[in-house]
Design an enzyme around this catalytic site. Structure first.
Site, PDB file in Angstrom:
ATOM      1  N   ARG A 109       4.303   6.455   0.811  1.00  0.00           N
ATOM      2  CA  ARG A 109       2.975   5.839   0.604  1.00  0.00           C
ATOM      3  C   ARG A 109       2.821   5.349  -0.837  1.00  0.00           C
ATOM      4  O   ARG A 109       2.257   4.280  -1.078  1.00  0.00           O
ATOM      5  CB  ARG A 109       1.872   6.838   0.974  1.00  0.00           C
ATOM      6  CG  ARG A 109       0.486   6.210   0.957  1.00  0.00           C
ATOM      7  CD  ARG A 109      -0.572   7.121   1.538  1.00  0.00           C
ATOM      8  NE  ARG A 109      -0.830   8.286   0.705  1.00  0.00           N
ATOM      9  CZ  ARG A 109      -1.666   9.265   1.002  1.00  0.00           C
ATOM     10  NH1 ARG A 109      -2.354   9.217   2.136  1.00  0.00           N
ATOM     11  NH2 ARG A 109      -1.850  10.288   0.204  1.00  0.00           N
ATOM     12  N   GLU A 115     -14.632   6.450   5.740  1.00  0.00           N
ATOM     13  CA  GLU A 115     -14.058   7.744   5.355  1.00  0.00           C
ATOM     14  C   GLU A 115     -14.958   8.390   4.318  1.00  0.00           C
ATOM     15  O   GLU A 115     -15.986   7.830   3.940  1.00  0.00           O
ATOM     16  CB  GLU A 115     -12.640   7.541   4.802  1.00  0.00           C
ATOM     17  CG  GLU A 115     -12.575   6.634   3.588  1.00  0.00           C
ATOM     18  CD  GLU A 115     -11.151   6.397   3.077  1.00  0.00           C
ATOM     19  OE1 GLU A 115     -10.255   7.198   3.357  1.00  0.00           O
ATOM     20  OE2 GLU A 115     -10.966   5.397   2.379  1.00  0.00           O
ATOM     21  N   LYS A 120      -3.563   3.403  -2.606  1.00  0.00           N
ATOM     22  CA  LYS A 120      -4.083   4.545  -3.357  1.00  0.00           C
ATOM     23  C   LYS A 120      -3.952   4.188  -4.839  1.00  0.00           C
ATOM     24  O   LYS A 120      -3.000   4.560  -5.510  1.00  0.00           O
ATOM     25  CB  LYS A 120      -3.285   5.809  -2.984  1.00  0.00           C
ATOM     26  CG  LYS A 120      -4.114   7.061  -3.114  1.00  0.00           C
ATOM     27  CD  LYS A 120      -3.466   8.219  -2.421  1.00  0.00           C
ATOM     28  CE  LYS A 120      -3.998   9.535  -2.931  1.00  0.00           C
ATOM     29  NZ  LYS A 120      -5.442   9.687  -2.910  1.00  0.00           N
ATOM     30  N   ARG A 146       1.986  -9.258 -16.547  1.00  0.00           N
ATOM     31  CA  ARG A 146       3.315  -9.642 -17.058  1.00  0.00           C
ATOM     32  C   ARG A 146       3.532  -9.133 -18.486  1.00  0.00           C
ATOM     33  O   ARG A 146       4.656  -8.999 -18.944  1.00  0.00           O
ATOM     34  CB  ARG A 146       3.487 -11.170 -17.033  1.00  0.00           C
ATOM     35  CG  ARG A 146       3.608 -11.734 -15.633  1.00  0.00           C
ATOM     36  CD  ARG A 146       3.565 -13.237 -15.650  1.00  0.00           C
ATOM     37  NE  ARG A 146       2.329 -13.735 -16.262  1.00  0.00           N
ATOM     38  CZ  ARG A 146       1.984 -15.012 -16.355  1.00  0.00           C
ATOM     39  NH1 ARG A 146       2.774 -15.940 -15.867  1.00  0.00           N
ATOM     40  NH2 ARG A 146       0.852 -15.369 -16.929  1.00  0.00           N
TER      41      ARG A 146
HETATM   42  N1  PMP Z   1      -9.245   9.125   1.866  1.00  0.00           N
HETATM   43  C1  PMP Z   1      -9.283   9.043   0.516  1.00  0.00           C
HETATM   44  C2  PMP Z   1     -10.141   8.014  -0.111  1.00  0.00           C
HETATM   45  C3  PMP Z   1      -8.520   9.923  -0.267  1.00  0.00           C
HETATM   46  O1  PMP Z   1      -8.549   9.831  -1.602  1.00  0.00           O
HETATM   47  C4  PMP Z   1      -7.735  10.900   0.370  1.00  0.00           C
HETATM   48  C5  PMP Z   1      -6.950  11.889  -0.449  1.00  0.00           C
HETATM   49  N2  PMP Z   1      -5.760  11.361  -0.889  1.00  0.00           N
HETATM   50  C6  PMP Z   1      -7.716  10.949   1.779  1.00  0.00           C
HETATM   51  C7  PMP Z   1      -8.487  10.045   2.487  1.00  0.00           C
HETATM   52  C8  PMP Z   1      -6.858  11.949   2.517  1.00  0.00           C
HETATM   53  O2  PMP Z   1      -5.516  11.594   2.430  1.00  0.00           O
HETATM   54  P1  PMP Z   1      -4.351  12.689   2.437  1.00  0.00           P
HETATM   55  O3  PMP Z   1      -4.511  13.477   3.693  1.00  0.00           O
HETATM   56  O4  PMP Z   1      -3.104  11.901   2.401  1.00  0.00           O
HETATM   57  O5  PMP Z   1      -4.550  13.539   1.226  1.00  0.00           O
END
Ligand code: PMP
Length: 290
Positions: free
Chosen positions: A50, A182, A149, A103
């Protein structure tokens, strides 16, 4: 504490990054949050994959191979003699000038921090969490895809502030169409009639590694799974709701916007999933010895 910084292990007080680093100036970079359980880095390959996908999406050429990154993470854990740890891997665009132009940043910086895991209070798991829907909508994928991320977490921080202002720990974030996306650091699941439902990543959701573990575990508990659009109405009427994330693992939600969810206490399936998930954390990942 020893920090991995660009190929070297340095003392915490010597782990310094330039004020001209674009990670700091612009949030230009990517990161991962990983956990180790009893000398096993949980789903390390998935986290590294990831991280490299996030880097690819922002045109950041990773300066080391995935194998070298794996080694660097394990080395950092060993140097700090940690068997149970929270690991933060950060890759910034590197040092540039005051302009945006990537750059000008000649080499990305990598640092890895491995520290003791700070667990959420037990009460959250025993009694369940209350959350609220916040006005700040999740970044739209067409602008800044939540699947990346990135170091730019201000969208999540604004939502977190709004949750805190309402005296709760987590914020439910909707996407621009008003659908459930989320939480600020966790994915959302709901259970309805033995089907576990979570929003598809295309809705503007991080492809959580804990989320995938739960999807993989569900058939074992006799649950069907669906990646489907969810509204607040659906959550209010769910049998059970819970959040997933590396730090939180699986955390039950018992109230949303002052509506009691299910019976107002952690649900049976959520508790079973927590048990099964704990087993998985002991077997799926990369082992190391101290
Ligand atoms: N959503 C967000 C915005 C996050 O920051 C995280 C934590 N990394 C998650 C979901 C959960 O992802 P994971 O299970 O890979 O930690």
């Amino acid at each position: 504490m020893k920090i991995y910084l660009n190929g070297k292990l340095v003392k915490k007080q010597d782990a310094k990054i330039s004020v001209f680093d674009h990670g700091l100036l612009y949030g230009d970079g990517v990161f991962e949050g990983i956990r180790s359980y009893g000398c096993l880095v949980f789903k390390l390959k998935e986290h590294i994959d990831r991280l490299y996908c996030s880097a690819q999406a922002i045109c950041l050429k990773m300066p080391i191979t995935k194998e070298a990154m794996t080694k660097a993470i394990i080395t950092t854990l060993k140097a700090n003699k940690l068997s149970d740890a929270y690991i933060r891997v950060v890759v910034t665009r590197g040092e540039g000038d005051l302009g945006l132009d990537p750059r000008k940043c000649k080499s990305p910086s990598i640092f890895i921090i491995a520290d003791k895991i700070v667990l959420y209070p037990k009460e959250f798991y025993q009694k369940g969490l209350s959350i609220v829907t916040v006005p700040t909508v999740r970044n739209i994928p067409e602008a800044l895809n939540p699947q990346i991320k990135s170091l730019n977490y201000l969208n999540n921080i604004l939502a977190k502030i709004e949750a805190i202002n309402f005296n709760v720990e987590e914020a439910l974030m909707l996407n621009k169409d008003g659908l459930v996306a989320e939480c600020t650091g966790d994915n959302v699941f709901m259970l309805k009639n033995h089907t576990l439902i979570t929003p598809p990543t295309a809705m503007g959701v991080l492809a959580g590694i804990t989320r995938q573990s739960v999807l993989d575990l569900s058939p074992k508990l006799g649950l069907k799974t669906e990646e489907q659009l969810i509204t607040r109405y659906d959550l209010f009427n769910a049998d059970e709701v819970f959040l997933t994330g590396t730090a939180a693992e699986i955390i039950p939600v018992v109230s949303i916007d002052r509506r009691i969810i299910g019976r107002g206490k952690p649900g049976k399936f959520t508790l079973n999933l927590i048990k099964e998930f704990r087993k998985v954390t002991k077997i799926q990942g990369a082992r190391y010895a101290l």
